[in-house]
Design an enzyme around this catalytic site. Structure first.
Site, PDB file in Angstrom:
ATOM      1  N   ASP A 120       0.820  -1.150  -0.087  1.00  0.00           N
ATOM      2  CA  ASP A 120      -0.281   0.012   0.198  1.00  0.00           C
ATOM      3  C   ASP A 120       0.785   1.190  -0.035  1.00  0.00           C
ATOM      4  O   ASP A 120       1.571   1.403   0.900  1.00  0.00           O
ATOM      5  CB  ASP A 120      -0.859  -0.063   1.291  1.00  0.00           C
ATOM      6  CG  ASP A 120      -1.940   1.121   1.078  1.00  0.00           C
ATOM      7  OD1 ASP A 120      -3.003   0.983   0.783  1.00  0.00           O
ATOM      8  OD2 ASP A 120      -1.443   2.235   1.720  1.00  0.00           O
TER       9      ASP A 120
ATOM     10  N   TYR B 262       2.835   9.971  -0.241  1.00  0.00           N
ATOM     11  CA  TYR B 262       3.986   9.589   0.648  1.00  0.00           C
ATOM     12  C   TYR B 262       5.192   9.820  -0.235  1.00  0.00           C
ATOM     13  O   TYR B 262       6.273   9.550   0.436  1.00  0.00           O
ATOM     14  CB  TYR B 262       3.643   7.756   0.693  1.00  0.00           C
ATOM     15  CG  TYR B 262       2.472   7.273   1.312  1.00  0.00           C
ATOM     16  CD1 TYR B 262       1.497   8.469   2.009  1.00  0.00           C
ATOM     17  CD2 TYR B 262       2.282   6.154   1.496  1.00  0.00           C
ATOM     18  CE1 TYR B 262       0.327   7.786   2.730  1.00  0.00           C
ATOM     19  CE2 TYR B 262       0.988   5.659   2.029  1.00  0.00           C
ATOM     20  CZ  TYR B 262      -0.052   6.301   2.636  1.00  0.00           C
ATOM     21  OH  TYR B 262      -1.096   6.043   2.998  1.00  0.00           O
TER      22      TYR B 262
ATOM     23  N   LYS C 145      -3.054   5.983  -4.203  1.00  0.00           N
ATOM     24  CA  LYS C 145      -3.983   6.905  -3.704  1.00  0.00           C
ATOM     25  C   LYS C 145      -3.857   8.225  -4.331  1.00  0.00           C
ATOM     26  O   LYS C 145      -2.664   8.649  -4.698  1.00  0.00           O
ATOM     27  CB  LYS C 145      -4.176   6.868  -2.233  1.00  0.00           C
ATOM     28  CG  LYS C 145      -4.103   5.610  -1.525  1.00  0.00           C
ATOM     29  CD  LYS C 145      -4.193   5.824  -0.006  1.00  0.00           C
ATOM     30  CE  LYS C 145      -3.779   4.752   0.745  1.00  0.00           C
ATOM     31  NZ  LYS C 145      -2.647   4.545   0.682  1.00  0.00           N
TER      32      LYS C 145
ATOM     33  N   HIS D  89      -7.897   9.432  -1.794  1.00  0.00           N
ATOM     34  CA  HIS D  89      -7.445   9.660  -0.430  1.00  0.00           C
ATOM     35  C   HIS D  89      -8.139  10.158   0.333  1.00  0.00           C
ATOM     36  O   HIS D  89      -8.234   9.750   1.602  1.00  0.00           O
ATOM     37  CB  HIS D  89      -5.922  10.290  -0.685  1.00  0.00           C
ATOM     38  CG  HIS D  89      -4.911   9.756   0.463  1.00  0.00           C
ATOM     39  ND1 HIS D  89      -3.534   9.771   0.311  1.00  0.00           N
ATOM     40  CD2 HIS D  89      -5.175   9.206   1.717  1.00  0.00           C
ATOM     41  CE1 HIS D  89      -2.913   9.089   1.391  1.00  0.00           C
ATOM     42  NE2 HIS D  89      -3.895   8.997   2.231  1.00  0.00           N
TER      43      HIS D  89
END
Length: 275
Positions: A46, A51, A76, A109
């Site tokens: 994931d 990120y 996401k 997200h």
């Protein structure tokens, strides 16, 4: 190698119920850490545009020597790309960064209540889904009223809703809505950023079953039907978090842990968070 149970999503795609999360793993650590997870047996990774480590996740998947079809990869949509065309371009960047020929799951997200219409964003994800470039699409941090609005204004039912869930935030109402509409629940922050690991109830159960408090908490998630993807950067913890399939909690254990709920978040409130 331990076989991880799979959850069948509402479009018949199968997702490993236990995965590996990459939130807050620095890009320079991500490739090696993700490779360690894959070597330990994880087959579900994931990540997210937010990120900043999609390139390194993709590199690990490619360098693992595993068949691409055997690894489930999620990313996401970033919060600044909710406009229809922006979402499509952002997905293209994700695919370029990952260096993969398809994604297994792509999520919105955050609903961003003050930042436009997530139903229009979802229409872009529907286009991506119909193109075959992502095998499933879903949402993250959506509450029941967000999901109702999405279902009323779209054609494709989200395959998953990824939300904060742990023993101090059981999210029973969101999970129940998901179950009613065949939307699987994914649990982020599954051990409440470590807050639940000192809980006396969890520690008492852990001592009785001969497992760590983290293992007991993750097992609680699995037995409730949540999809979970703990994150760690240490080999020992990566392996420990995968070692969940040689014991079971009793119904009494599940009930005691669920009763710890106090609606305590470790992350933002989706009703107010606007990115």
């Amino acid at each position: 190698m331990t076989a991880v149970p799979a959850i069948t999503l509402n479009n018949a795609v199968q997702i490993p119920q236990l995965g590996f999360g990459t939130y807050q793993i620095e890009p320079e650590e991500t490739r090696e850490t993700t490779l360690a997870a894959l070597e330990a047996g994880y087959r579900h990774i994931d990540t997210a545009q937010m990120y900043g480590n999609e390139k390194e996740v993709g590199q690990a998947v490619r360098d693992s020597g595993l068949d691409r079809a055997d690894i489930f990869v999620t990313s996401k949509l970033n919060n600044g790309a909710h406009e229809h065309d922006d979402a499509l371009k952002a997905f293209d960047r994700t695919m370029d960064d990952l260096g993969l020929d398809h994604l297994d799951l792509f999520l919105i997200h955050w609903p961003l209540p003050g930042e436009g219409d997530f139903v229009e964003t979802w229409k872009a994800l529907e286009e991506i889904y119909r193109s075959g470039r992502s095998k499933a699409i879903g949402v993250s941090n959506f509450q029941p009223h967000h999901l109702r609005r999405l279902l009323q204004g779209s054609d494709v039912v989200p395959a998953v809703n990824q939300i904060e869930v742990h023993p101090y935030l059981t999210q029973d109402d969101v999970r129940a809505f998901g179950a009613e509409h065949d939307i699987a629940t994914e649990a982020w922050s599954p051990i409440a950023q470590g807050k639940v690991l000192d809980d006396p109830t969890i520690n008492r159960i852990a001592q009785r079953v001969g497992k760590s408090p983290a293992q007991v908490t993750l097992r609680w998630h699995l037995q409730r039907g949540d999809i979970v993807f703990p994150k760690s950067v240490t080999q020992k913890r990566i392996e420990e978090n995968f070692d969940l399939f040689d014991f079971e909690l009793s119904e009494g254990d599940i009930g005691e842990i669920s009763a710890l709920n106090r609606d305590e978040r470790t992350g933002p409130d989706p009703e107010r968070f606007n990115g």
